[in-house]
Design an enzyme around this catalytic site. Structure first.
Site, PDB file in Angstrom:
ATOM      1  CB  VAL A 154      -0.965  -0.020   1.216  1.00 53.55           C
ATOM      2  CG1 VAL A 154      -1.664   1.316   1.392  1.00 53.55           C
ATOM      3  CG2 VAL A 154      -1.995  -1.127   1.029  1.00 53.55           C
ATOM      4  CB  CYS A 210      -6.476  -7.978   2.422  1.00 50.71           C
ATOM      5  SG  CYS A 210      -5.154  -6.773   2.277  1.00 50.71           S
ATOM      6  CE  LYS A 213      -4.508  -7.235   7.235  1.00 52.41           C
ATOM      7  NZ  LYS A 213      -5.386  -6.110   7.461  1.00 52.41           N
ATOM      8  CE  LYS A 251      -4.552 -10.409  -6.105  1.00 51.62           C
ATOM      9  NZ  LYS A 251      -5.561  -9.425  -6.340  1.00 51.62           N
ATOM     10  CB  ALA A 298     -16.264 -22.442  -7.495  1.00 52.48           C
ATOM     11  CG  LEU A 335     -20.533 -14.623  -8.538  1.00 52.67           C
ATOM     12  CD1 LEU A 335     -21.726 -14.514  -9.483  1.00 52.67           C
ATOM     13  CD2 LEU A 335     -20.992 -15.173  -7.188  1.00 52.67           C
TER      14      LEU A 335
HETATM   15  P1  NAD Z   1       3.169  -4.623   4.363  1.00 52.26           P
HETATM   16  O1  NAD Z   1       3.367  -5.518   5.508  1.00 52.26           O
HETATM   17  O2  NAD Z   1       3.498  -5.061   2.983  1.00 52.26           O
HETATM   18  O3  NAD Z   1       3.966  -3.244   4.610  1.00 52.26           O
HETATM   19  C1  NAD Z   1       3.952  -2.520   5.803  1.00 52.26           C
HETATM   20  C2  NAD Z   1       5.259  -1.753   5.903  1.00 52.26           C
HETATM   21  O4  NAD Z   1       5.215  -0.875   7.014  1.00 52.26           O
HETATM   22  C3  NAD Z   1       6.490  -2.664   6.124  1.00 52.26           C
HETATM   23  O5  NAD Z   1       7.471  -2.385   5.153  1.00 52.26           O
HETATM   24  C4  NAD Z   1       6.975  -2.262   7.518  1.00 52.26           C
HETATM   25  O6  NAD Z   1       8.377  -2.370   7.681  1.00 52.26           O
HETATM   26  C5  NAD Z   1       6.495  -0.832   7.609  1.00 52.26           C
HETATM   27  N1  NAD Z   1       6.402  -0.315   8.970  1.00 52.26           N
HETATM   28  C6  NAD Z   1       5.906  -0.910  10.075  1.00 52.26           C
HETATM   29  N2  NAD Z   1       5.991  -0.077  11.123  1.00 52.26           N
HETATM   30  C7  NAD Z   1       6.537   1.079  10.691  1.00 52.26           C
HETATM   31  C8  NAD Z   1       6.859   2.316  11.295  1.00 52.26           C
HETATM   32  N3  NAD Z   1       6.645   2.527  12.591  1.00 52.26           N
HETATM   33  N4  NAD Z   1       7.419   3.276  10.540  1.00 52.26           N
HETATM   34  C9  NAD Z   1       7.675   3.066   9.225  1.00 52.26           C
HETATM   35  N5  NAD Z   1       7.368   1.917   8.591  1.00 52.26           N
HETATM   36  C10 NAD Z   1       6.795   0.935   9.310  1.00 52.26           C
HETATM   37  O7  NAD Z   1       1.642  -4.181   4.431  1.00 52.26           O
HETATM   38  P2  NAD Z   1       0.650  -3.809   3.225  1.00 52.26           P
HETATM   39  O8  NAD Z   1       0.249  -5.047   2.512  1.00 52.26           O
HETATM   40  O9  NAD Z   1       1.196  -2.660   2.473  1.00 52.26           O
HETATM   41  O10 NAD Z   1      -0.621  -3.336   4.060  1.00 52.26           O
HETATM   42  C11 NAD Z   1      -0.610  -2.154   4.811  1.00 52.26           C
HETATM   43  C12 NAD Z   1      -2.020  -1.892   5.310  1.00 52.26           C
HETATM   44  O11 NAD Z   1      -2.895  -1.675   4.193  1.00 52.26           O
HETATM   45  C13 NAD Z   1      -2.646  -3.037   6.104  1.00 52.26           C
HETATM   46  O12 NAD Z   1      -3.493  -2.508   7.078  1.00 52.26           O
HETATM   47  C14 NAD Z   1      -3.456  -3.777   5.055  1.00 52.26           C
HETATM   48  O13 NAD Z   1      -4.519  -4.493   5.622  1.00 52.26           O
HETATM   49  C15 NAD Z   1      -3.951  -2.626   4.207  1.00 52.26           C
HETATM   50  N6  NAD Z   1      -4.255  -3.000   2.819  1.00 52.26           N
HETATM   51  C16 NAD Z   1      -3.453  -3.875   2.147  1.00 52.26           C
HETATM   52  C17 NAD Z   1      -3.744  -4.195   0.829  1.00 52.26           C
HETATM   53  C18 NAD Z   1      -2.905  -5.188   0.064  1.00 52.26           C
HETATM   54  O14 NAD Z   1      -3.373  -5.669  -0.976  1.00 52.26           O
HETATM   55  N7  NAD Z   1      -1.700  -5.536   0.507  1.00 52.26           N
HETATM   56  C19 NAD Z   1      -4.862  -3.612   0.189  1.00 52.26           C
HETATM   57  C20 NAD Z   1      -5.628  -2.693   0.900  1.00 52.26           C
HETATM   58  C21 NAD Z   1      -5.321  -2.397   2.211  1.00 52.26           C
END
Ligand code: NAD
Length: 428
Positions: A11, A258, A261, A318, A250, A248
């Site tokens: 993200v 995501c 969790k 995926k 299967a 949809l």
């Molecule tokens: P990720 O684990 O890939 O990346 C998170 C990053 O944050 C890591 O690089 C970590 O080192 C860094 N981090 C942690 N603590 C930190 C701090 N104090 N300061 C600076 N950096 C720090 O996570 P992600 O997949 O990018 O997901 C991030 C959020 O977005 C989550 O809440 C997730 O549920 C949500 N989200 C993810 C997706 C997806 O497809 N991956 C889609 C939508 C929403």
């Protein structure tokens, strides 16, 4: 505008480079120093189509910078995006430790008005929690906005520039207007709402999508009992505009970082507010069951899997990603391995990540054909489109038996049967 992005995961990195591409000056920081060192050289921490190209372009144009210090970069940035992970705790609730830590650091270092935008997926109430934590060390004016992220891994760059909507929740109208303006080049609906509503939209959306997946998986299981074909059922259902064709499909159940969790976190959130979310309990149970369905099918083919050679195509949760978090493929491999099967695997992108968590007695192959050599069973575990167009005659010659268990209903069943494969799909 100058923007600080905290967290350079899927993200954070996509948001950082997307905003840079829109013309903003962006600094992206991470606590993981090795990630930052690599990013500075244009080396990405994960595979995502088209991402590397625009990261390199924006580094060159000096629109995008990487650093490890929040403190040193905060002063010049008007807007801070929190993009850190919110993994599940044991009970399924979201672990907000990283979000709290960022909020605390912001409060410690803020000296003037800032807009804090939360993009991490968080339970309702987290925006207010961020405010409270910041206020412990900072008494000036600031705004907290919730702008949940809906990108899909594997299509994240496209999704950044073509979102179905941008949700902006908050209490400070000036801050909301600033964020709307930040995304002004993106032509989509921008929905202004409260912090709480924005936070819930994200969980509700993911929970609804998983409900669709679990629903069609139940229909697939029923199809097998009554002799119907779930692919045809889903196609005809999807033509109904009230239902729509997406989600949809299967298969062996949803996975990834995501969906599993977020559904559990929403269930926990509801429980914490005294509401029993009965539907989500079933969605989770159906998904768990679906993994067992596939193992049951394997058992029906080979009651004793010990020493049988099984080829698995696909490790990522995926297609178009190297992400193996909560991947059904990994779970199936662990079960088969524990029962003594000999496993050969191939995935176009996820092999390196799989090697980190699976034991070394797995045969990691350079291509799908090598994986299929002498296999007694072939399992399709990820819907990589290129698997559809493999040279299936060649695979037939390479395999010892000709059994395909298509966990993603990826292949053309008619074509496979014509080629005299023994084809087993899900609900077909
Ligand atoms: P990720 O684990 O890939 O990346 C998170 C990053 O944050 C890591 O690089 C970590 O080192 C860094 N981090 C942690 N603590 C930190 C701090 N104090 N300061 C600076 N950096 C720090 O996570 P992600 O997949 O990018 O997901 C991030 C959020 O977005 C989550 O809440 C997730 O549920 C949500 N989200 C993810 C997706 C997806 O497809 N991956 C889609 C939508 C929403």
């Amino acid at each position: 505008m100058k923007i600080l992005i905290v967290g350079t995961g899927y993200v954070g990195l996509v948001t950082a480079v997307g905003l840079a591409e829109l013309g903003h000056e962006v600094v992206a920081i991470d606590v993981d120093q090795s990630k930052i060192n690599k990013l500075k050289k244009g080396i990405l921490p994960f595979y995502e189509p088209d991402l590397k190209k625009i990261v390199l372009k924006n580094i060159r144009k000096k629109q995008l910078f990487f650093n490890n210090s929040l403190k040193n970069n905060l002063k010049n940035c008007q807007c801070i995006f929190i993009c850190v992970g919110t993994p599940p705790k044991r009970d399924g609730a979201a672990d907000l430790k990283d979000v709290r830590r960022v909020a605390y650091e912001l409060g410690e270092n803020m000296k003037e008005y800032k807009i804090i935008v939360n993009k991490s997926t968080v339970p309702v109430g987290t925006g207010q929690l961020i405010k409270k934590i910041v206020k412990k060390n900072y008494s000036g004016d600031f705004a907290v906005i919730s702008c949940p992220e809906f990108l899909r891994e594997g299509r994240a760059v496209w999704d950044f520039f073509h979102p179905d909507r941008i949700i902006i929740g908050g209490e400070d109208d000036k801050a909301i207007a600033t964020i709307i303006n930040l995304f002004k080049k993106i032509k989509t609906k921008k929905i202004k709402t409260t912090l709480e509503t924005a936070e819930l939209v994200k969980y509700a959306s993911n929970a609804f999508l998983t409900t669709k997946i679990s629903f069609i998986n139940e229909i697939a299981n029923l199809c097998e009992k009554v002799g119907a074909d779930v692919e045809e059922v889903a196609f005809s259902m999807g033509l109904d505009k009230r239902i729509g064709p997406s989600f949809l499909k299967a298969g062996i159940g949803y996975g990834g970082s995501c969906f599993p969790k977020d559904v559990r976190a929403l269930k926990q959130l509801a429980g914490g507010h005294g509401y029993k979310f009965r539907l989500l309990k079933s969605v989770i149970e159906v998904n768990r069951h679906q993994r067992r369905v596939i193992i049951k099918k394997i058992k029906e083919i080979f009651p004793k899997i010990k020493n049988k050679k099984v080829a698995i195509l696909g490790l990522a949760f995926k297609d178009n990603t190297d992400d193996i978090r909560e991947s059904a493929a990994i779970e199936i491999i662990k079960i088969l391995k524990s029962q003594g099967a000999k496993i050969s695997v191939y995935d176009p992108q996820a092999m390196a990540n799989a090697k980190k968590i699976l034991n070394s007695k797995i045969n990691y192959c350079l291509n799908p054909y090598e994986a299929c050599r002498a296999a007694q069973l072939l399992i399709i575990a990820t819907e990589w489109p290129q698997f559809k167009n493999l040279n299936w005659q060649r695979i037939k010659r390479l395999m010892k038996n000709d059994i395909i268990l298509d966990g993603k209903n990826l292949l053309d069943k008619g074509k496979m049967l014509k080629m005299r494969f023994r084809y087993i799909g899900v609900g077909r």
